[in-house]
Design a protein around this motif. Structure first.
Motif, short mmCIF file in Angstrom:
data_model
loop_
_atom_site.label_atom_id
_atom_site.label_comp_id
_atom_site.label_asym_id
_atom_site.label_seq_id
_atom_site.Cartn_x
_atom_site.Cartn_y
_atom_site.Cartn_z
N GLY A 48 0.80 -1.22 0.00
CA GLY A 48 0.00 0.00 0.00
C GLY A 48 0.83 1.27 0.00
N VAL A 49 2.13 1.15 -0.26
CA VAL A 49 2.98 2.33 -0.32
C VAL A 49 2.54 3.20 -1.49
N ILE A 50 2.50 4.49 -1.26
CA ILE A 50 2.13 5.47 -2.29
C ILE A 50 3.41 5.98 -2.93
N LYS A 63 2.72 17.68 -0.20
CA LYS A 63 1.51 17.18 -0.86
C LYS A 63 0.75 16.24 0.07
N LEU A 64 1.47 15.41 0.82
CA LEU A 64 0.81 14.50 1.75
C LEU A 64 0.08 15.28 2.85
N MET A 65 0.68 16.34 3.34
CA MET A 65 0.01 17.15 4.38
C MET A 65 -1.31 17.72 3.86
N VAL A 66 -1.29 18.24 2.65
CA VAL A 66 -2.51 18.79 2.05
C VAL A 66 -3.52 17.67 1.79
N ALA A 67 -3.03 16.54 1.27
CA ALA A 67 -3.92 15.41 0.98
C ALA A 67 -4.59 14.90 2.25
N ALA A 69 -5.40 16.58 4.79
CA ALA A 69 -6.44 17.53 5.19
C ALA A 69 -7.73 17.26 4.42
N CYS A 70 -7.60 16.61 3.27
CA CYS A 70 -8.78 16.30 2.44
C CYS A 70 -9.36 14.92 2.73
N SER A 71 -8.49 13.95 3.05
CA SER A 71 -8.95 12.58 3.23
C SER A 71 -7.92 11.77 4.00
N ARG A 72 -8.39 10.76 4.70
CA ARG A 72 -7.53 9.78 5.38
C ARG A 72 -7.64 8.42 4.70
N ASP A 73 -8.49 8.32 3.69
CA ASP A 73 -8.71 7.07 2.98
C ASP A 73 -7.48 6.73 2.13
N PRO A 74 -6.87 5.56 2.32
CA PRO A 74 -5.66 5.20 1.58
C PRO A 74 -5.83 5.22 0.06
N GLU A 75 -6.98 4.79 -0.43
CA GLU A 75 -7.22 4.80 -1.87
C GLU A 75 -7.31 6.22 -2.40
N LEU A 77 -5.88 8.89 -1.03
CA LEU A 77 -4.54 9.46 -0.95
C LEU A 77 -3.71 9.03 -2.14
N ALA A 78 -3.78 7.75 -2.48
CA ALA A 78 -3.04 7.24 -3.65
C ALA A 78 -3.51 7.92 -4.92
#
Length: 85
Positions: A48-50, A63-67, A69-75, A77-78
């Motif tokens: 599941g590594v992005i 980008k991960l910090m902003v992402a 803030a939008c979602s915690r869902d792994p899919e 985020l990917a």
């Protein structure tokens, strides 16, 4: 790609639900799901590594910090990381 000795830490983070983003420290190029050895890109993708694509570590972190803030869902985020790769 990572040395095989680093894989247990990645597995533990993924199992705990911590998003793991792989970026390169090299000046140019991208990280991809190519190599199948233990700790290789294909192996890491199965955990599941992005992949940060062409983003360096600093940009991937931002980008991960902003992402997050939008979602915690792994899919999701990917998908956010895949949008610009």
């Amino acid at each position: 790609n990572l040395p095989p000795a680093m894989k247990p830490g990645i597995e533990a983070a993924a199992a705990a639900g911590v998003p793991v983003v792989l970026a390169s420290r090299y000046g140019a190029g991208s990280v991809q799901e190519r190599y199948g050895y233990e700790g290789g890109g294909h192996d890491l993708a199965q955990l599941g590594v992005i992949f940060a694509g062409r983003l360096n570590g600093l940009k991937a972190r931002m980008k991960l910090m902003v992402a997050l803030a939008c979602s915690r869902d792994p899919e999701r985020l990917a998908a956010i990381f895949a949008e610009t790769n």
